[in-house]
Motif scaffolding. Structure first.
Motif, PDB file in Angstrom:
ATOM      1  N   TRP A  83     -11.814 -17.513 -28.047  1.00 46.01           N
ATOM      2  CA  TRP A  83     -13.160 -17.019 -27.453  1.00 46.01           C
ATOM      3  C   TRP A  83     -13.918 -16.491 -28.710  1.00 46.01           C
ATOM      4  O   TRP A  83     -13.472 -16.092 -29.685  1.00 46.01           O
ATOM      5  CB  TRP A  83     -12.782 -15.628 -26.614  1.00 46.01           C
ATOM      6  N   GLY A  84     -15.191 -16.654 -28.804  1.00 49.36           N
ATOM      7  CA  GLY A  84     -16.051 -16.475 -29.724  1.00 49.36           C
ATOM      8  C   GLY A  84     -17.001 -15.539 -29.079  1.00 49.36           C
ATOM      9  O   GLY A  84     -16.840 -14.863 -28.061  1.00 49.36           O
ATOM     10  N   GLY A  85     -18.204 -15.420 -29.603  1.00 45.26           N
ATOM     11  CA  GLY A  85     -19.257 -14.486 -29.355  1.00 45.26           C
ATOM     12  C   GLY A  85     -20.327 -15.069 -28.291  1.00 45.26           C
ATOM     13  O   GLY A  85     -21.266 -14.320 -27.643  1.00 45.26           O
ATOM     14  N   THR A 107      -8.445 -30.788 -28.910  1.00 42.51           N
ATOM     15  CA  THR A 107      -9.368 -29.772 -29.103  1.00 42.51           C
ATOM     16  C   THR A 107     -10.520 -29.951 -28.267  1.00 42.51           C
ATOM     17  O   THR A 107     -10.946 -30.973 -28.334  1.00 42.51           O
ATOM     18  CB  THR A 107      -9.447 -29.248 -30.375  1.00 42.51           C
ATOM     19  N   GLY A 108     -10.951 -29.036 -27.693  1.00 42.41           N
ATOM     20  CA  GLY A 108     -12.267 -29.049 -27.057  1.00 42.41           C
ATOM     21  C   GLY A 108     -13.374 -27.560 -27.061  1.00 42.41           C
ATOM     22  O   GLY A 108     -12.762 -26.710 -27.460  1.00 42.41           O
ATOM     23  N   VAL A 109     -14.360 -27.924 -26.698  1.00 44.19           N
ATOM     24  CA  VAL A 109     -15.262 -26.794 -26.769  1.00 44.19           C
ATOM     25  C   VAL A 109     -15.809 -26.933 -25.262  1.00 44.19           C
ATOM     26  O   VAL A 109     -15.984 -28.110 -24.637  1.00 44.19           O
ATOM     27  CB  VAL A 109     -16.564 -27.235 -27.477  1.00 44.19           C
ATOM     28  N   GLY A 110     -15.846 -25.909 -24.473  1.00 41.63           N
ATOM     29  CA  GLY A 110     -16.058 -25.680 -23.109  1.00 41.63           C
ATOM     30  C   GLY A 110     -17.160 -24.388 -22.916  1.00 41.63           C
ATOM     31  O   GLY A 110     -17.306 -23.730 -23.790  1.00 41.63           O
ATOM     32  N   GLY A 111     -17.560 -24.531 -21.634  1.00 43.27           N
ATOM     33  CA  GLY A 111     -18.305 -23.413 -21.285  1.00 43.27           C
ATOM     34  C   GLY A 111     -18.117 -23.268 -19.774  1.00 43.27           C
ATOM     35  O   GLY A 111     -17.294 -23.945 -19.022  1.00 43.27           O
ATOM     36  N   LEU A 112     -18.588 -22.176 -19.208  1.00 42.96           N
ATOM     37  CA  LEU A 112     -18.705 -21.921 -17.509  1.00 42.96           C
ATOM     38  C   LEU A 112     -20.160 -22.005 -17.195  1.00 42.96           C
ATOM     39  O   LEU A 112     -21.282 -21.377 -17.768  1.00 42.96           O
ATOM     40  CB  LEU A 112     -18.267 -20.590 -17.564  1.00 42.96           C
ATOM     41  N   LEU A 113     -20.400 -22.991 -16.467  1.00 43.24           N
ATOM     42  CA  LEU A 113     -21.855 -23.426 -15.901  1.00 43.24           C
ATOM     43  C   LEU A 113     -21.943 -22.734 -14.539  1.00 43.24           C
ATOM     44  O   LEU A 113     -21.286 -22.642 -13.492  1.00 43.24           O
ATOM     45  CB  LEU A 113     -21.770 -24.979 -15.495  1.00 43.24           C
ATOM     46  N   LEU A 120     -25.436 -22.603 -19.022  1.00 44.23           N
ATOM     47  CA  LEU A 120     -24.216 -21.864 -19.117  1.00 44.23           C
ATOM     48  C   LEU A 120     -24.031 -20.338 -18.976  1.00 44.23           C
ATOM     49  O   LEU A 120     -25.316 -19.581 -19.415  1.00 44.23           O
ATOM     50  CB  LEU A 120     -23.864 -22.363 -20.702  1.00 44.23           C
ATOM     51  N   VAL A 121     -22.944 -19.947 -18.470  1.00 49.61           N
ATOM     52  CA  VAL A 121     -22.793 -18.395 -18.532  1.00 49.61           C
ATOM     53  C   VAL A 121     -23.055 -17.843 -19.850  1.00 49.61           C
ATOM     54  O   VAL A 121     -22.095 -18.300 -20.617  1.00 49.61           O
ATOM     55  CB  VAL A 121     -21.680 -18.005 -17.717  1.00 49.61           C
ATOM     56  N   ALA A 122     -23.707 -16.658 -19.879  1.00 43.75           N
ATOM     57  CA  ALA A 122     -23.879 -16.104 -21.422  1.00 43.75           C
ATOM     58  C   ALA A 122     -22.603 -15.577 -21.943  1.00 43.75           C
ATOM     59  O   ALA A 122     -22.300 -15.690 -23.123  1.00 43.75           O
ATOM     60  CB  ALA A 122     -24.622 -14.830 -21.239  1.00 43.75           C
ATOM     61  N   ASP A 123     -21.723 -15.041 -20.969  1.00 51.64           N
ATOM     62  CA  ASP A 123     -20.375 -14.400 -21.556  1.00 51.64           C
ATOM     63  C   ASP A 123     -19.226 -14.922 -20.784  1.00 51.64           C
ATOM     64  O   ASP A 123     -18.551 -14.371 -19.968  1.00 51.64           O
ATOM     65  CB  ASP A 123     -20.599 -13.022 -21.498  1.00 51.64           C
ATOM     66  N   ARG A 127     -16.702 -13.108 -17.755  1.00 54.39           N
ATOM     67  CA  ARG A 127     -16.546 -13.976 -16.276  1.00 54.39           C
ATOM     68  C   ARG A 127     -15.070 -14.315 -15.938  1.00 54.39           C
ATOM     69  O   ARG A 127     -14.578 -13.981 -14.896  1.00 54.39           O
ATOM     70  CB  ARG A 127     -17.458 -15.088 -16.253  1.00 54.39           C
ATOM     71  N   PHE A 128     -14.401 -14.920 -16.891  1.00 53.12           N
ATOM     72  CA  PHE A 128     -12.955 -15.300 -16.744  1.00 53.12           C
ATOM     73  C   PHE A 128     -12.121 -14.011 -16.502  1.00 53.12           C
ATOM     74  O   PHE A 128     -11.044 -14.114 -15.530  1.00 53.12           O
ATOM     75  CB  PHE A 128     -12.269 -16.036 -17.624  1.00 53.12           C
ATOM     76  N   LYS A 129     -12.433 -13.044 -17.393  1.00 53.36           N
ATOM     77  CA  LYS A 129     -11.574 -11.777 -17.245  1.00 53.36           C
ATOM     78  C   LYS A 129     -11.987 -11.100 -15.707  1.00 53.36           C
ATOM     79  O   LYS A 129     -10.961 -10.550 -15.086  1.00 53.36           O
ATOM     80  CB  LYS A 129     -12.256 -10.684 -18.032  1.00 53.36           C
ATOM     81  N   GLN A 130     -13.228 -11.212 -15.151  1.00 54.91           N
ATOM     82  CA  GLN A 130     -13.532 -10.739 -13.775  1.00 54.91           C
ATOM     83  C   GLN A 130     -12.832 -11.621 -12.764  1.00 54.91           C
ATOM     84  O   GLN A 130     -12.175 -10.821 -11.875  1.00 54.91           O
ATOM     85  CB  GLN A 130     -14.931 -10.798 -13.791  1.00 54.91           C
ATOM     86  N   LEU A 131     -12.709 -12.888 -12.918  1.00 51.86           N
ATOM     87  CA  LEU A 131     -12.130 -13.743 -11.793  1.00 51.86           C
ATOM     88  C   LEU A 131     -10.603 -13.950 -11.926  1.00 51.86           C
ATOM     89  O   LEU A 131      -9.932 -14.191 -11.092  1.00 51.86           O
ATOM     90  CB  LEU A 131     -12.594 -15.147 -12.223  1.00 51.86           C
ATOM     91  N   ALA A 132      -9.936 -13.548 -13.205  1.00 54.83           N
ATOM     92  CA  ALA A 132      -8.616 -13.802 -13.232  1.00 54.83           C
ATOM     93  C   ALA A 132      -7.821 -12.669 -12.574  1.00 54.83           C
ATOM     94  O   ALA A 132      -7.881 -11.574 -13.012  1.00 54.83           O
ATOM     95  CB  ALA A 132      -7.999 -13.987 -14.637  1.00 54.83           C
ATOM     96  N   ALA A 133      -6.550 -13.016 -11.944  1.00 54.53           N
ATOM     97  CA  ALA A 133      -5.690 -11.660 -11.705  1.00 54.53           C
ATOM     98  C   ALA A 133      -4.691 -11.604 -12.827  1.00 54.53           C
ATOM     99  O   ALA A 133      -4.468 -10.445 -12.970  1.00 54.53           O
ATOM    100  CB  ALA A 133      -4.957 -12.327 -10.330  1.00 54.53           C
ATOM    101  N   ASP A 134      -4.654 -12.609 -13.742  1.00 56.22           N
ATOM    102  CA  ASP A 134      -3.931 -12.109 -14.983  1.00 56.22           C
ATOM    103  C   ASP A 134      -4.821 -12.826 -16.141  1.00 56.22           C
ATOM    104  O   ASP A 134      -4.438 -13.944 -16.687  1.00 56.22           O
ATOM    105  CB  ASP A 134      -2.760 -12.960 -14.952  1.00 56.22           C
ATOM    106  N   PRO A 135      -5.528 -11.969 -16.639  1.00 60.62           N
ATOM    107  CA  PRO A 135      -6.441 -12.416 -17.763  1.00 60.62           C
ATOM    108  C   PRO A 135      -5.784 -12.636 -18.820  1.00 60.62           C
ATOM    109  O   PRO A 135      -6.280 -13.010 -19.975  1.00 60.62           O
ATOM    110  CB  PRO A 135      -7.541 -11.254 -17.896  1.00 60.62           C
ATOM    111  N   GLY A 136      -4.443 -12.093 -19.372  1.00 61.43           N
ATOM    112  CA  GLY A 136      -3.710 -12.129 -20.364  1.00 61.43           C
ATOM    113  C   GLY A 136      -3.299 -13.718 -20.579  1.00 61.43           C
ATOM    114  O   GLY A 136      -3.115 -13.887 -21.892  1.00 61.43           O
TER     115      GLY A 136
END
Length: 140
Positions: A83-85, A107-113, A120-123, A127-136
Motif C-alpha cells: 500500500w502507498g498513499g 508484479t502489478g499495479v491495481g486500483g479499486l474502481l 478509482l477509489v481515493a483510499d 476500503r479493503f479494510k472496511q470490507l475484509a473480515a480479516d484485513p491482516g
C-alpha cells in the motif's frame, strides 16, 4: 504478515504449449486465482464487492519467466499487497515449484474502481479494510 498468502496449483496438460511448457498466458490465470483466493480468505466476495459498488482493476502487469513449468508440476502462487498513499496499490506474486524453485515473478499495479463513478477509489487500503473480515491478509 510474516509469509505472503499462497495457494497451490497443479499444472494441467491442456495448459501447456507445443513444447510442453506452461503457456505464458496461464501464468496470469494462476496469479489472478491467487488474488481472488486471498480476497475470499479475507472475507471479500465478488458479489460483496459489486454490492458495495466497487471492483478491483488491473492497471499494469509484468511477468518475469524464470524456469519452465511442465504438466504435473505443483506450484505455490503467492500474493502480497503493498500500500502507498494514493489511489493505487502494488501486488507482488511469486510462482514457485514445491521444491522452492522460483518459476516466475508477477508484479502489478491495481486500483479499486467505483462502479458508478467509473473512477478509482481515493483510499483503496481503507476500503479493503472496511470490507475484509480479516484485513491482516492484506497487511492492513
Amino acid at each position: 504478515m510474516s509469509e505472503p498468502f499462497s495457494v497451490r496449483v497443479t499444472v494441467r496438460g491442456y495448459e501447456t504449449d507445443t513444447q510442453g511448457h506452461l503457456n505464458q498466458s496461464v501464468y496470469l490465470n494462476y496469479a489472478e486465482h491467487a488474488r481472488w483466493s486471498l480476497l475470499q480468505a479475507a472475507g471479500i466476495t465478488q458479489a460483496g464487492l459489486i454490492a458495495t459498488g466497487v471492483g478491483p482493476v488491473a492497471l499494469e502487469t509484468t511477468i518475469r519467466y524464470l524456469r519452465e513449468l511442465l504438466a504435473g508440476d505443483e506450484v505455490d502462487v503467492t500474493c502480497a499487497f503493498e500500500w502507498g498513499g494514493g489511489k493505487t496499490f502494488r501486488i507482488r506474486q511469486e510462482i514457485r515449484k514445491t521444491d522452492g524453485t522460483l518459476a516466475a515473478q508477477v508484479t502489478g499495479v491495481g486500483g479499486l474502481l467505483d462502479l458508478k463513478e467509473r473512477r478509482l477509489v481515493a483510499d483503496p487500503a481503507e476500503r479493503f479494510k472496511q470490507l475484509a473480515a480479516d484485513p491482516g491478509l492484506f497487511d492492513l
